[in-house]
Scaffold this motif. Sequence first.
Motif, PDB file in Angstrom:
ATOM      1  N   THR A 284       0.896  -1.186  -0.055  1.00  0.00           N
ATOM      2  CA  THR A 284       0.043  -0.061   0.136  1.00  0.00           C
ATOM      3  C   THR A 284       0.878   1.188   0.107  1.00  0.00           C
ATOM      4  O   THR A 284       1.923   1.215   0.091  1.00  0.00           O
ATOM      5  CB  THR A 284      -0.711   0.310   1.313  1.00  0.00           C
ATOM      6  OG1 THR A 284      -0.290   0.268   2.599  1.00  0.00           O
ATOM      7  CG2 THR A 284      -1.737  -1.390   1.271  1.00  0.00           C
ATOM      8  N   ALA A 285       0.254   2.389  -0.356  1.00  0.00           N
ATOM      9  CA  ALA A 285       1.033   3.729  -0.279  1.00  0.00           C
ATOM     10  C   ALA A 285       1.568   3.911   1.100  1.00  0.00           C
ATOM     11  O   ALA A 285       2.690   4.275   1.269  1.00  0.00           O
ATOM     12  CB  ALA A 285      -0.002   4.890  -0.893  1.00  0.00           C
ATOM     13  N   THR A 286       0.828   3.699   2.150  1.00  0.00           N
ATOM     14  CA  THR A 286       1.371   3.973   3.343  1.00  0.00           C
ATOM     15  C   THR A 286       2.497   3.075   3.754  1.00  0.00           C
ATOM     16  O   THR A 286       3.530   3.436   4.396  1.00  0.00           O
ATOM     17  CB  THR A 286       0.254   3.597   4.684  1.00  0.00           C
ATOM     18  OG1 THR A 286      -1.019   4.240   4.320  1.00  0.00           O
ATOM     19  CG2 THR A 286       0.549   3.826   5.921  1.00  0.00           C
ATOM     20  N   GLU A 287       2.513   1.770   3.357  1.00  0.00           N
ATOM     21  CA  GLU A 287       3.674   0.860   3.646  1.00  0.00           C
ATOM     22  C   GLU A 287       4.984   1.453   2.631  1.00  0.00           C
ATOM     23  O   GLU A 287       6.082   1.490   3.344  1.00  0.00           O
ATOM     24  CB  GLU A 287       3.285  -0.350   3.088  1.00  0.00           C
ATOM     25  CG  GLU A 287       2.298  -1.130   4.140  1.00  0.00           C
ATOM     26  CD  GLU A 287       1.877  -2.467   3.435  1.00  0.00           C
ATOM     27  OE1 GLU A 287       1.699  -3.380   4.261  1.00  0.00           O
ATOM     28  OE2 GLU A 287       1.569  -2.643   2.421  1.00  0.00           O
ATOM     29  N   PHE A 319       3.305   8.995   0.717  1.00  0.00           N
ATOM     30  CA  PHE A 319       2.145   9.296   1.956  1.00  0.00           C
ATOM     31  C   PHE A 319       1.014  10.233   1.320  1.00  0.00           C
ATOM     32  O   PHE A 319      -0.078   9.912   2.017  1.00  0.00           O
ATOM     33  CB  PHE A 319       2.948   9.824   3.001  1.00  0.00           C
ATOM     34  CG  PHE A 319       2.182  10.140   4.561  1.00  0.00           C
ATOM     35  CD1 PHE A 319       1.869   9.026   4.980  1.00  0.00           C
ATOM     36  CD2 PHE A 319       1.365  11.256   4.667  1.00  0.00           C
ATOM     37  CE1 PHE A 319       1.003   8.882   6.102  1.00  0.00           C
ATOM     38  CE2 PHE A 319       0.650  11.166   5.856  1.00  0.00           C
ATOM     39  CZ  PHE A 319       0.319  10.143   6.525  1.00  0.00           C
ATOM     40  N   ALA A 320       1.424  10.780   0.431  1.00  0.00           N
ATOM     41  CA  ALA A 320       0.288  11.680  -0.177  1.00  0.00           C
ATOM     42  C   ALA A 320      -0.846  10.837  -0.654  1.00  0.00           C
ATOM     43  O   ALA A 320      -2.060  11.544  -0.916  1.00  0.00           O
ATOM     44  CB  ALA A 320       0.674  12.548  -1.286  1.00  0.00           C
ATOM     45  N   GLY A 321      -0.612   9.601  -1.362  1.00  0.00           N
ATOM     46  CA  GLY A 321      -1.633   8.487  -1.834  1.00  0.00           C
ATOM     47  C   GLY A 321      -2.221   7.728  -0.761  1.00  0.00           C
ATOM     48  O   GLY A 321      -2.802   6.776  -1.151  1.00  0.00           O
ATOM     49  N   THR A 322      -1.821   7.869   0.467  1.00  0.00           N
ATOM     50  CA  THR A 322      -2.419   6.841   1.442  1.00  0.00           C
ATOM     51  C   THR A 322      -3.932   6.704   1.498  1.00  0.00           C
ATOM     52  O   THR A 322      -4.508   7.620   1.413  1.00  0.00           O
ATOM     53  CB  THR A 322      -1.775   7.422   2.827  1.00  0.00           C
ATOM     54  OG1 THR A 322      -1.979   6.134   3.768  1.00  0.00           O
ATOM     55  CG2 THR A 322      -2.358   8.500   3.277  1.00  0.00           C
ATOM     56  N   GLN A 338       3.334  10.563  12.733  1.00  0.00           N
ATOM     57  CA  GLN A 338       4.446   9.290  12.483  1.00  0.00           C
ATOM     58  C   GLN A 338       5.253   9.561  11.295  1.00  0.00           C
ATOM     59  O   GLN A 338       6.445   9.639  11.267  1.00  0.00           O
ATOM     60  CB  GLN A 338       3.918   7.992  12.283  1.00  0.00           C
ATOM     61  CG  GLN A 338       5.012   6.865  12.406  1.00  0.00           C
ATOM     62  CD  GLN A 338       5.623   6.737  13.619  1.00  0.00           C
ATOM     63  OE1 GLN A 338       5.092   7.031  14.701  1.00  0.00           O
ATOM     64  NE2 GLN A 338       6.727   6.324  13.600  1.00  0.00           N
ATOM     65  N   HIS A 339       4.567  10.110  10.096  1.00  0.00           N
ATOM     66  CA  HIS A 339       5.554  10.496   9.034  1.00  0.00           C
ATOM     67  C   HIS A 339       6.288  11.344   9.041  1.00  0.00           C
ATOM     68  O   HIS A 339       7.379  11.538   8.682  1.00  0.00           O
ATOM     69  CB  HIS A 339       4.453  10.614   7.852  1.00  0.00           C
ATOM     70  CG  HIS A 339       5.091  10.949   6.578  1.00  0.00           C
ATOM     71  ND1 HIS A 339       5.723   9.998   5.795  1.00  0.00           N
ATOM     72  CD2 HIS A 339       5.356  12.009   5.952  1.00  0.00           C
ATOM     73  CE1 HIS A 339       6.207  10.288   4.623  1.00  0.00           C
ATOM     74  NE2 HIS A 339       6.335  11.828   4.673  1.00  0.00           N
TER      75      HIS A 339
END
Length: 450
Positions: A284-287, A319-322, A338-339
């Motif tokens: 995923t985007a977050t990962e 992260f912008a696409g999370t 966290q980011h």
Amino acid sequence: MREPNEHLRLARESTPSADVAGAAMSRQELADRVNAHLFEHTGRLYELDDNYVGKLERGIIRWPQAAYRDALRAVLGAATDADLGFVNTRRLQAAPVLQRQDEEPLGGEPDVKRQEFLRAAFVGVGGLLTSPSTLLDLLAPLRPSDAPKRVGRGEIEQVRGAADLLVSWGHSHGGAGVREAANAQLRWFGQLLNAQATPEVRVELHEAVGLLGHATAHMAFDACAYDDARQIFKFALACSEEVGSWHLRAKVLSSLARQEIWRGEPDLGLTYAELALVRADRLTATEQAMLHTARARALAKLGRYQDTLRAVGQADDAFAGTAPDGDPPWMGYYDAAQHAGDTGHALFDLTVQGHDTEAAPRLLAAVDGHTAGYVRSRAMSQTKLASLTMAVGDPGEAARIGLAAVDDAGRLHSRRAAMDLAELRTYAARHAGVPEVAELRHRVTTALAS
């Protein structure tokens, strides 16, 4: 057979502690004083710790680099390297072919080791671990117990509940205080891997036990029990490989990367992060943001300025696409705070090296954004912000930030948080004449001694 360095140990134990009256200097105190000496004389930040001093005393490293030897001689009052038991093993070998384990690596070798590791890893990190019983060999021997012979979703929910509890406790209290309880939970639930289960349940079970293993390993990491943490991380990684869980694999490799970066092995940390990104399309985007921040932190430690900025940019883009609804449940912690903290930590290293970065506003955003359940993350970002301000900003403002950080960090059972406080004390040493800074240093020393 490797021989302990008794000269160094005796020199340390013959030196009185400045923190604890009547006691000998501890390994960590020696590391802190060496770091302070190096910072004072070079202007560069070093992060020796008790683990490194232990390697010197056990004879694992017999010839540390020149700057370390100079600082150790100064701190311990030794006239020569020989007085501290240091021996240049390279001079004792006429034509060395392989680097010995008791020497620090020469320039260029880490890249070779990282490439070899990557080549081997493509075969599959857990490729040799072909059965649940083999996975259990990575844990301590198990005594017979009343573990069920067949596993269903009820047992899986129990494992997940135990993992969630450990993760939550670590965020709010630190991992050092409940390691034994966590280890016991993992040993018991690990036995379920040998139980009968449907194919669908088997996949979920391995993922759940692997997640519990990751939580247990992270507690060991937080206590700076690096060898224990690495062994359990590998168990969790093997669980992910056994059932092809790309998401758990990414999380475990990210944590392995962060541990290696923390303990002064950024090249190996970079290897783990890049290995996790081999099939980024499955994440995923977050990962992906999580892994790019790990890369950024490793690259910053390696002094690669442009590469670090590029990695931070990649992390920001990801992260912008999370989309949190599509993330695995265990990624819920990786929010905007966290980011900001992770990228701020990476940029911190560039800032103290003299570069102009966004480290301070990112760390401040992390401090302001962390919720009440994330005491450790808030404390560590606030301590880092105080160190940054002490290094390049107003020492009075740094002291104010640092005192707030001590209030949070002082309540934690986290060796990592304590090491960050020790780093802050090192930065504060250059401003010891400022009353607010003197008060901060006293508070930090008191907190570390408690």
